[in-house]
Design a protein around this motif. Structure first.
Motif, PDB file in Angstrom:
ATOM      1  N   MET A   1     -15.280  -9.340   3.449  1.00 22.98           N
ATOM      2  CA  MET A   1     -14.128  -8.515   3.737  1.00 22.98           C
ATOM      3  C   MET A   1     -14.608  -7.067   3.884  1.00 22.98           C
ATOM      4  SD  MET A   1     -10.555  -8.174   1.581  1.00 22.98           S
ATOM      5  CE  MET A   1      -9.944  -9.805   1.947  1.00 22.98           C
ATOM      6  N   GLU A   2     -14.210  -6.431   4.943  1.00 24.62           N
ATOM      7  CA  GLU A   2     -14.609  -5.055   5.224  1.00 24.62           C
ATOM      8  C   GLU A   2     -13.715  -4.080   4.466  1.00 24.62           C
ATOM      9  OE1 GLU A   2     -17.306  -4.196   6.968  1.00 24.62           O
ATOM     10  OE2 GLU A   2     -17.715  -6.336   7.157  1.00 24.62           O
ATOM     11  N   VAL A   3     -14.189  -2.845   4.373  1.00 22.65           N
ATOM     12  CA  VAL A   3     -13.471  -1.829   3.605  1.00 22.65           C
ATOM     13  C   VAL A   3     -12.075  -1.596   4.175  1.00 22.65           C
ATOM     14  CG1 VAL A   3     -13.467   0.598   2.921  1.00 22.65           C
ATOM     15  CG2 VAL A   3     -15.576  -0.701   2.815  1.00 22.65           C
ATOM     16  N   TRP A   4     -11.969  -1.549   5.481  1.00 21.62           N
ATOM     17  CA  TRP A   4     -10.652  -1.306   6.080  1.00 21.62           C
ATOM     18  C   TRP A   4      -9.681  -2.436   5.759  1.00 21.62           C
ATOM     19  CZ3 TRP A   4      -8.584  -4.614   9.673  1.00 21.62           C
ATOM     20  CH2 TRP A   4      -9.458  -5.490  10.313  1.00 21.62           C
ATOM     21  N   GLN A   5     -10.185  -3.661   5.644  1.00 22.42           N
ATOM     22  CA  GLN A   5      -9.325  -4.786   5.280  1.00 22.42           C
ATOM     23  C   GLN A   5      -8.878  -4.668   3.820  1.00 22.42           C
ATOM     24  OE1 GLN A   5     -12.293  -7.675   6.466  1.00 22.42           O
ATOM     25  NE2 GLN A   5     -10.923  -8.487   8.051  1.00 22.42           N
ATOM     26  N   ILE A   6      -9.797  -4.247   2.968  1.00 23.54           N
ATOM     27  CA  ILE A   6      -9.464  -4.076   1.553  1.00 23.54           C
ATOM     28  C   ILE A   6      -8.421  -2.970   1.392  1.00 23.54           C
ATOM     29  CG2 ILE A   6     -10.397  -3.284  -0.670  1.00 23.54           C
ATOM     30  CD1 ILE A   6     -13.002  -4.791   0.107  1.00 23.54           C
ATOM     31  N   VAL A   7      -8.627  -1.860   2.099  1.00 23.18           N
ATOM     32  CA  VAL A   7      -7.671  -0.753   2.028  1.00 23.18           C
ATOM     33  C   VAL A   7      -6.305  -1.198   2.551  1.00 23.18           C
ATOM     34  CG1 VAL A   7      -7.118   1.531   2.979  1.00 23.18           C
ATOM     35  CG2 VAL A   7      -9.415   1.045   2.128  1.00 23.18           C
ATOM     36  N   GLY A   8      -6.298  -1.925   3.649  1.00 26.95           N
ATOM     37  CA  GLY A   8      -5.041  -2.426   4.203  1.00 26.95           C
ATOM     38  C   GLY A   8      -4.320  -3.351   3.233  1.00 26.95           C
ATOM     39  N   LEU A   9      -5.062  -4.282   2.645  1.00 26.82           N
ATOM     40  CA  LEU A   9      -4.473  -5.197   1.662  1.00 26.82           C
ATOM     41  C   LEU A   9      -3.908  -4.426   0.484  1.00 26.82           C
ATOM     42  CD1 LEU A   9      -3.999  -8.068   0.511  1.00 26.82           C
ATOM     43  CD2 LEU A   9      -6.329  -7.946  -0.414  1.00 26.82           C
ATOM     44  N   ALA A  10      -4.680  -3.457  -0.017  1.00 23.55           N
ATOM     45  CA  ALA A  10      -4.233  -2.674  -1.168  1.00 23.55           C
ATOM     46  C   ALA A  10      -2.972  -1.872  -0.844  1.00 23.55           C
ATOM     47  CB  ALA A  10      -5.356  -1.751  -1.636  1.00 23.55           C
ATOM     48  N   LEU A  11      -2.919  -1.280   0.333  1.00 21.57           N
ATOM     49  CA  LEU A  11      -1.724  -0.513   0.701  1.00 21.57           C
ATOM     50  C   LEU A  11      -0.497  -1.409   0.837  1.00 21.57           C
ATOM     51  CD1 LEU A  11      -3.212   2.007   3.296  1.00 21.57           C
ATOM     52  CD2 LEU A  11      -2.423   2.480   0.965  1.00 21.57           C
ATOM     53  N   ILE A  12      -0.670  -2.570   1.440  1.00 20.75           N
ATOM     54  CA  ILE A  12       0.452  -3.502   1.579  1.00 20.75           C
ATOM     55  C   ILE A  12       0.955  -3.936   0.209  1.00 20.75           C
ATOM     56  CG2 ILE A  12       1.073  -5.847   2.332  1.00 20.75           C
ATOM     57  CD1 ILE A  12      -0.836  -5.336   4.763  1.00 20.75           C
ATOM     58  N   VAL A  13       0.019  -4.276  -0.690  1.00 20.01           N
ATOM     59  CA  VAL A  13       0.408  -4.703  -2.036  1.00 20.01           C
ATOM     60  C   VAL A  13       1.059  -3.552  -2.800  1.00 20.01           C
ATOM     61  CG1 VAL A  13      -0.487  -5.487  -4.262  1.00 20.01           C
ATOM     62  CG2 VAL A  13      -1.227  -6.597  -2.158  1.00 20.01           C
ATOM     63  N   ALA A  14       0.562  -2.335  -2.595  1.00 19.41           N
ATOM     64  CA  ALA A  14       1.160  -1.177  -3.264  1.00 19.41           C
ATOM     65  C   ALA A  14       2.612  -0.985  -2.814  1.00 19.41           C
ATOM     66  CB  ALA A  14       0.342   0.078  -2.983  1.00 19.41           C
ATOM     67  N   ILE A  15       2.851  -1.150  -1.535  1.00 16.93           N
ATOM     68  CA  ILE A  15       4.215  -1.009  -1.016  1.00 16.93           C
ATOM     69  C   ILE A  15       5.107  -2.122  -1.562  1.00 16.93           C
ATOM     70  CG2 ILE A  15       5.634  -1.130   1.083  1.00 16.93           C
ATOM     71  CD1 ILE A  15       3.208   0.261   2.511  1.00 16.93           C
ATOM     72  N   ILE A  16       4.617  -3.344  -1.519  1.00 17.96           N
ATOM     73  CA  ILE A  16       5.397  -4.473  -2.056  1.00 17.96           C
ATOM     74  C   ILE A  16       5.644  -4.270  -3.549  1.00 17.96           C
ATOM     75  CG2 ILE A  16       5.357  -6.952  -2.552  1.00 17.96           C
ATOM     76  CD1 ILE A  16       3.768  -7.283   0.105  1.00 17.96           C
ATOM     77  N   GLY A  17       4.616  -3.815  -4.271  1.00 10.32           N
ATOM     78  CA  GLY A  17       4.770  -3.568  -5.699  1.00 10.32           C
ATOM     79  C   GLY A  17       5.812  -2.508  -5.985  1.00 10.32           C
ATOM     80  N   SER A  18       5.838  -1.460  -5.179  1.00 15.72           N
ATOM     81  CA  SER A  18       6.851  -0.405  -5.358  1.00 15.72           C
ATOM     82  C   SER A  18       8.252  -0.947  -5.131  1.00 15.72           C
ATOM     83  CB  SER A  18       6.584   0.748  -4.395  1.00 15.72           C
ATOM     84  OG  SER A  18       5.368   1.375  -4.696  1.00 15.72           O
ATOM     85  N   VAL A  19       8.406  -1.770  -4.113  1.00 15.97           N
ATOM     86  CA  VAL A  19       9.714  -2.378  -3.838  1.00 15.97           C
ATOM     87  C   VAL A  19      10.122  -3.287  -4.992  1.00 15.97           C
ATOM     88  CG1 VAL A  19      10.949  -3.982  -2.316  1.00 15.97           C
ATOM     89  CG2 VAL A  19       9.490  -2.200  -1.336  1.00 15.97           C
ATOM     90  N   LEU A  20       9.178  -4.088  -5.485  1.00 15.22           N
ATOM     91  CA  LEU A  20       9.488  -4.981  -6.601  1.00 15.22           C
ATOM     92  C   LEU A  20       9.886  -4.204  -7.854  1.00 15.22           C
ATOM     93  CD1 LEU A  20       6.684  -7.678  -6.180  1.00 15.22           C
ATOM     94  CD2 LEU A  20       9.156  -8.005  -5.869  1.00 15.22           C
TER      95      LEU A  20
END
Length: 129
Positions: A1-20
């Motif tokens: 997994m490349e860094v940009w993929q990790i950053v993308g995954l982390a940002l998506i999870v951060a947004i979902i986590g904030s909504v939750l």
């Protein structure tokens, strides 16, 4: 997994986590964070293996005992693991527990570093008559 993929995954999870968290699903947000962190850690294991192999090769070329390299790698592992665990505790609003994890890691690092410190002091002692 490349860094940009990790950053993308982390940002998506951060947004979902904030909504939750907004809809009072803190426990699900925390579990999602832990799962994502574990996925990221597993994804970078290949890169860690490359670094360890390179360090082993350099240690062999410099005639440095692999024992000391192993100690340094354990110290780095403790630091990363403790930071990961402490951050999870902070996400769960357990700041005191996070501080205790960091303290335990610092003591563990110091204990592991003692053979290296002793070896350095013995080398200095041999150099100074």
């Amino acid at each position: 997994m490349e860094v940009w993929q990790i950053v993308g995954l982390a940002l998506i999870v951060a947004i979902i986590g904030s909504v939750l968290k907004e809809v009072k699903r803190n426990e699900i947000a925390l579990q999602l964070t832990i799962l994502t962190g574990t996925i990221i850690f597993v994804a970078v294991l290949d890169k860690i293996k490359i670094i360890v192999d390179l360090l082993q090769s350099l240690a062999d070329q410099a005639n440095i005992s692999s024992y000391y390299l192993f100690i340094v790698l354990k110290i780095v592992g403790i630091a990363y693991l403790a930071e990961f665990a402490a951050d999870i505790c902070r996400d769960a609003d357990q700041k005191a527990l996070a501080t205790k994890i960091e303290l335990a890691a610092k003591v563990g690092v110091l204990v592991l570093a003692m053979p290296i410190i002793v070896a350095i002091l013995e080398s200095i002692k041999r150099l100074v008559p």
